[in-house]
Design an enzyme around this catalytic site. Structure first.
Site, mmCIF file in Angstrom:
data_model
loop_
_atom_site.group_PDB
_atom_site.id
_atom_site.type_symbol
_atom_site.label_atom_id
_atom_site.label_comp_id
_atom_site.label_asym_id
_atom_site.label_seq_id
_atom_site.Cartn_x
_atom_site.Cartn_y
_atom_site.Cartn_z
ATOM 1 N N LYS A 163 -9.994 3.553 -0.141
ATOM 2 C CA LYS A 163 -9.226 2.341 -0.379
ATOM 3 C C LYS A 163 -10.034 1.087 0.484
ATOM 4 C CE LYS A 163 -5.339 3.178 2.156
ATOM 5 N NZ LYS A 163 -5.556 2.317 3.290
ATOM 6 N N ARG B 116 -12.597 8.609 14.894
ATOM 7 C CA ARG B 116 -11.398 7.917 15.043
ATOM 8 C C ARG B 116 -10.506 8.875 15.941
ATOM 9 N NH1 ARG B 116 -9.782 4.769 9.330
ATOM 10 N NH2 ARG B 116 -7.776 5.667 10.021
ATOM 11 N N ARG C 148 -0.312 12.188 7.919
ATOM 12 C CA ARG C 148 -0.642 11.108 7.413
ATOM 13 C C ARG C 148 -0.553 11.356 5.666
ATOM 14 N NH1 ARG C 148 -5.203 9.864 9.645
ATOM 15 N NH2 ARG C 148 -4.128 9.109 11.553
ATOM 16 N N ARG D 33 -15.550 11.952 7.541
ATOM 17 C CA ARG D 33 -15.592 10.647 8.369
ATOM 18 C C ARG D 33 -15.152 10.933 9.705
ATOM 19 N NH1 ARG D 33 -10.917 6.756 6.962
ATOM 20 N NH2 ARG D 33 -9.787 8.011 8.300
ATOM 21 N N ARG E 54 3.503 0.228 2.232
ATOM 22 C CA ARG E 54 3.395 1.862 2.465
ATOM 23 C C ARG E 54 4.673 2.399 2.319
ATOM 24 N NH1 ARG E 54 -1.844 2.018 5.378
ATOM 25 N NH2 ARG E 54 -2.200 4.081 6.030
#
Ligand code: AMP
Length: 186
Positions: A8, A128, A139, A122, A83
């Protein structure tokens, strides 16, 4: 709209560029604040590191301020907001005040197996701090529980554009732009 790993953020930046409007990513704003070690960043990090949503009053106020910036006056693409149901209500209120109702909601569909593969990749590349296994699980669960149900709301308003998120980045951008054109939005 789409879960973590759906592409996204990547697609939001590309579509916004094609349309000549800003992409406004709540996740990016939080990450910039985390990097700058601001008060907002420290607060956001305490939630995002666990895969939880930052509290609505913080997120909603931040979005309201951002949408009042001059570059958003001619339109914008939100990435990662709303969200949950309370954020849908807040966005409706912000847009009602501006006299510009929401025109479209783009949802990217990606099967869970594919999502997990992309997220692991990723995490390896970007490192991250919120890409721990627990945070990722949480999540994805938060997305299923709180965000996925919002698609039905936008579908009932007749503004939901569902697009498969499987394929190359370019193919998916083309698909989204086609859907936007069909809907008279591009
Ligand atoms: P993202 O890059 O969109 O996955 O966002 C990264 C993190 O920022 C999320 O896991 C949340 O902790 C926080 N965040 C981003 N957008 C929102 C939102 N609309 N509401 C609450 N928290 C958010």
């Amino acid at each position: 709209m789409g879960p973590q790993g759906s592409g996204k953020g990547t697609q939001a930046a590309r579509i916004a560029e094609a349309l000549g409007i800003p992409a406004i990513s709540t996740g990016d704003i939080f990450r910039a604040n985390i990097k700058g070690d601001t008060e907002l960043g420290r607060l956001a990090r305490s939630y995002s590191d666990r895969g939880e949503l930052v509290p609505d009053e913080v997120t909603n106020a931040m979005v309201r301020d951002r949408l009042a910036e001059p570059d958003a006056a001619g339109g914008f693409l939100l990435d990662g907001y709303p969200r949950n149901a309370a954020q849908v209500t807040e966005l409706d209120a912000i847009l009602a005040d501006a006299g510009t109702p929401l025109q479209g909601a783009i949802a990217l569909d990606v099967p869970r197996e594919e999502l997990l593969g992309r997220i692991a990749e990723r995490a390896r590349i970007e490192g991250r701090s919120d890409d721990t296994a627990e945070a990722i699980d949480r999540r994805l669960a938060v997305y299923e529980e709180q965000t996925a149900p919002l698609l039905a709301e936008y579908a009932s308003r007749g503004i939901l554009l569902q697009v498969s998120g499987l394929g190359s980045v370019e193919e998916i951008t083309t698909l989204i732009l086609e859907k936007l054109r069909e809907a008279g939005l591009a």
